[in-house]
Enzyme design. Structure first.
Site, PDB file in Angstrom:
ATOM      1  N   LYS A  88      -7.402  -0.300 -17.780  1.00 45.52           N
ATOM      2  CA  LYS A  88      -6.051   0.050 -17.323  1.00 45.52           C
ATOM      3  C   LYS A  88      -5.586  -1.020 -16.339  1.00 45.52           C
ATOM      4  O   LYS A  88      -6.251  -1.286 -15.334  1.00 45.52           O
ATOM      5  CB  LYS A  88      -6.105   1.432 -16.662  1.00 45.52           C
TER       6      LYS A  88
HETATM    7  O1  G3P Z   1      -1.385   8.892 -15.429  1.00 43.88           O
HETATM    8  C1  G3P Z   1      -0.609   8.621 -14.301  1.00 43.88           C
HETATM    9  C2  G3P Z   1      -0.742   9.720 -13.358  1.00 43.88           C
HETATM   10  O2  G3P Z   1      -2.036   9.764 -12.823  1.00 43.88           O
HETATM   11  C3  G3P Z   1       0.273   9.837 -12.325  1.00 43.88           C
HETATM   12  O3  G3P Z   1       0.487  11.202 -12.229  1.00 43.88           O
HETATM   13  O4  G3P Z   1       1.213  13.265 -11.182  1.00 43.88           O
HETATM   14  O5  G3P Z   1       0.334  11.346  -9.767  1.00 43.88           O
HETATM   15  O6  G3P Z   1       2.557  11.208 -10.874  1.00 43.88           O
HETATM   16  P1  G3P Z   1       1.181  11.782 -10.940  1.00 43.88           P
END
Ligand code: G3P
Length: 221
Positions: A88
């Site tokens: 990633k």
């Molecule tokens: O896959 C990306 C993710 O980890 C971000 O999610 O909920 O932290 O915006 P969030």
């Protein structure tokens, strides 16, 4: 649509895997830190543990380096851990260069922190395996995250790019359903969003009625 779970929590990954609907896992440095995983050796071992639970699904492991040479070195180390590791890489200039290198050398990549269609186009041109537009974080700033998925789908279909749209930062079941309607290739979200798909009050009341009727009929025999 493939279902990935966005966590570094092994119990939650096991629970999703046991449900029989898990296609892969995404992690990021914040999710690793949340589980208290730090230090190179522990982090690498944790990725292997995740791969062993998921068995056949892709597991995204994020690089920390932000310079080209550092991203390549770290990415090659991560890719060597397990055949299912996807490196990633953040959407930055050196990240795009690194994605091109990984793509040319048979290493799968996930271009992360994507917030515009232009960024997604660049990731596809560099040969990314997956592109991760962050739906929830756009919604957080009053911008339509789902609309970005639609835009990327249109652009990728116009030119038949192989890069898979991995709708990330998914927060709830409506995000999942909207992504499925648009034709996102993958969604990644928390276990709670996946489990919420199970829920409907008419399912609960209908099942309660079936069981009550069955019990009454059994008692009358
Ligand atoms: O896959 C990306 C993710 O980890 C971000 O999610 O909920 O932290 O915006 P969030």
């Amino acid at each position: 649509m493939k279902f990935f779970i966005d966590t570094a929590n092994l119990d939650q990954i096991r629970e999703a895997q046991d449900l029989g609907v898990l296609d892969g896992v995404t992690t990021n440095p914040s999710l690793m830190a949340k589980e208290g995983i730090s230090g190179v050796d522990r982090v690498l071992k944790h990725y292997v543990d995740i791969c062993e639970i998921v068995k056949n699904g892709d597991v995204s492991a994020e690089v920390i380096a932000t310079d080209y040479a550092g991203i390549i070195k770290e990415g090659e180390n991560l890719a060597a851990l397990h055949p299912n590791i996807v490196v990633k890489v953040p959407m930055i200039k050196d990240g795009i260069k690194a994605i091109r290198y990984f793509s040319d050398n048979g290493i799968k990549t996930n271009c992360t922190l994507v917030f515009s269609a232009g960024q997604a186009l660049l990731a596809a041109k560099a040969g990314a395996t997956y592109v991760s537009p962050f739906v929830g974080r756009l919604d957080d700033i009053s911008t339509d995250g789902i609309q970005l998925i639609e835009q990327i789908r249109l652009i990728y279909d116009n030119y038949a790019y192989d890069t898979q749209i991995l709708a990330a930062s998914v927060r709830h079941p409506m995000h999942i359903m909207k992504c499925a309607e648009i034709g996102a290739d993958v969604m990644t979200g928390p276990l709670s969003a996946i489990m919420a798909l199970l829920k409907h009050p008419l399912t609960d009341s209908g099942l309660a009625q079936f069981l009550a009727d069955h019990k009454k009929a059994s008692e009358q025999q």
